[in-house]
Design a protein around this motif. Structure first.
Motif, short mmCIF file in Angstrom:
data_model
loop_
_atom_site.label_atom_id
_atom_site.label_comp_id
_atom_site.label_asym_id
_atom_site.label_seq_id
_atom_site.Cartn_x
_atom_site.Cartn_y
_atom_site.Cartn_z
N MET A 33 0.81 -1.21 0.00
CA MET A 33 0.00 0.00 0.00
C MET A 33 0.85 1.27 0.00
N ALA A 34 2.11 1.18 -0.36
CA ALA A 34 3.01 2.33 -0.28
C ALA A 34 3.10 3.07 -1.60
N GLN A 35 3.37 4.35 -1.49
CA GLN A 35 3.69 5.19 -2.64
C GLN A 35 5.07 5.78 -2.38
N VAL A 36 5.93 5.74 -3.38
CA VAL A 36 7.31 6.22 -3.21
C VAL A 36 7.62 7.24 -4.29
N GLU A 37 8.13 8.39 -3.86
CA GLU A 37 8.62 9.42 -4.78
C GLU A 37 10.11 9.55 -4.55
N THR A 38 10.87 9.74 -5.63
CA THR A 38 12.32 9.85 -5.50
C THR A 38 12.83 11.11 -6.18
N GLU A 39 13.99 11.55 -5.71
CA GLU A 39 14.71 12.64 -6.36
C GLU A 39 16.20 12.45 -6.08
N TRP A 40 17.03 12.99 -6.96
CA TRP A 40 18.48 12.83 -6.87
C TRP A 40 19.13 14.19 -6.63
N PRO A 41 19.41 14.56 -5.37
CA PRO A 41 20.06 15.85 -5.12
C PRO A 41 21.55 15.85 -5.49
N SER A 42 22.13 14.65 -5.61
CA SER A 42 23.52 14.52 -6.04
C SER A 42 23.65 13.17 -6.76
N PRO A 43 24.72 12.95 -7.51
CA PRO A 43 24.86 11.70 -8.26
C PRO A 43 24.87 10.44 -7.38
N ASP A 44 25.29 10.58 -6.12
CA ASP A 44 25.43 9.40 -5.26
C ASP A 44 24.41 9.36 -4.12
N ARG A 45 23.34 10.13 -4.24
CA ARG A 45 22.33 10.13 -3.19
C ARG A 45 20.93 10.29 -3.78
N MET A 46 20.08 9.34 -3.45
CA MET A 46 18.68 9.39 -3.87
C MET A 46 17.82 9.59 -2.62
N LEU A 47 16.99 10.62 -2.64
CA LEU A 47 16.04 10.86 -1.55
C LEU A 47 14.73 10.18 -1.87
N MET A 48 14.04 9.71 -0.84
CA MET A 48 12.74 9.07 -1.02
C MET A 48 11.73 9.68 -0.05
N THR A 49 10.52 9.85 -0.55
CA THR A 49 9.38 10.17 0.29
C THR A 49 8.45 8.97 0.15
N ILE A 50 8.15 8.34 1.28
CA ILE A 50 7.36 7.11 1.28
C ILE A 50 6.06 7.38 2.03
N ARG A 51 4.95 7.17 1.36
CA ARG A 51 3.63 7.29 2.00
C ARG A 51 3.15 5.88 2.30
N PHE A 52 2.97 5.59 3.61
CA PHE A 52 2.70 4.23 4.04
C PHE A 52 1.91 4.26 5.34
N MET A 53 0.79 3.55 5.37
CA MET A 53 -0.04 3.42 6.57
C MET A 53 -0.40 4.79 7.17
N GLY A 54 -0.75 5.74 6.31
CA GLY A 54 -1.13 7.07 6.78
C GLY A 54 0.02 7.92 7.26
N GLN A 55 1.22 7.46 7.05
CA GLN A 55 2.42 8.19 7.48
C GLN A 55 3.21 8.64 6.25
N ILE A 56 4.00 9.67 6.42
CA ILE A 56 4.93 10.10 5.39
C ILE A 56 6.33 9.90 5.97
N LEU A 57 7.10 9.03 5.34
CA LEU A 57 8.43 8.69 5.82
C LEU A 57 9.48 9.28 4.88
N ALA A 58 10.59 9.70 5.46
CA ALA A 58 11.71 10.20 4.67
C ALA A 58 12.80 9.14 4.67
N GLY A 59 13.43 8.98 3.54
CA GLY A 59 14.53 8.02 3.44
C GLY A 59 15.51 8.46 2.39
N ASP A 60 16.65 7.82 2.40
CA ASP A 60 17.61 8.08 1.34
C ASP A 60 18.45 6.84 1.08
#
Length: 102
Positions: A33-60
């Motif tokens: 049930m998750a939705q994941v959005e990604t972006e690349w602020p640098s060539p070696d780092r991908m940021l993620m925003t994860i929407r899961f179980m009514g929460q918004i989680l940050a990851g990289d």
């Protein structure tokens, strides 16, 4: 939560695989049930925003020469799912880094 996955790819190949397959990350999160959005602020780092179980989680994901370091900030209310998420990352992370099937 942090999980380290080893790899034997060059960084260029690793970047390419993650960029072209990042849409598959949500498919491997327990519950489906998750939705994941990604972006690349640098060539070696991908940021993620994860929407899961009514929460918004940050990851990289940080790309290193011989490993990939995944970090996800789990709020205390979701701390109970950490073992499930870590298991899924270990199980499916290598699949995501593997060469896609033709």
């Amino acid at each position: 939560m942090q999980v380290t996955l080893p790899h034997n790819l060059g960084k260029d190949q690793l970047r390419h695989r993650l960029r072209t397959r990042s849409h598959e990350i949500a498919d491997h999160i327990p519950g489906g049930m998750a939705q994941v959005e990604t972006e690349w602020p640098s060539p070696d780092r991908m940021l993620m925003t994860i929407r899961f179980m009514g929460q918004i989680l940050a990851g990289d994901i940080v790309l290193e020469d011989s490993s990939v370091l995944l970090s996800i900030d789990l709020p205390p209310a979701l701390g109970f799912i950490e073992p499930m998420v870590e298991s899924a990352v270990r199980k499916h992370g290598q699949d995501l880094l593997a060469a896609p099937e033709d």
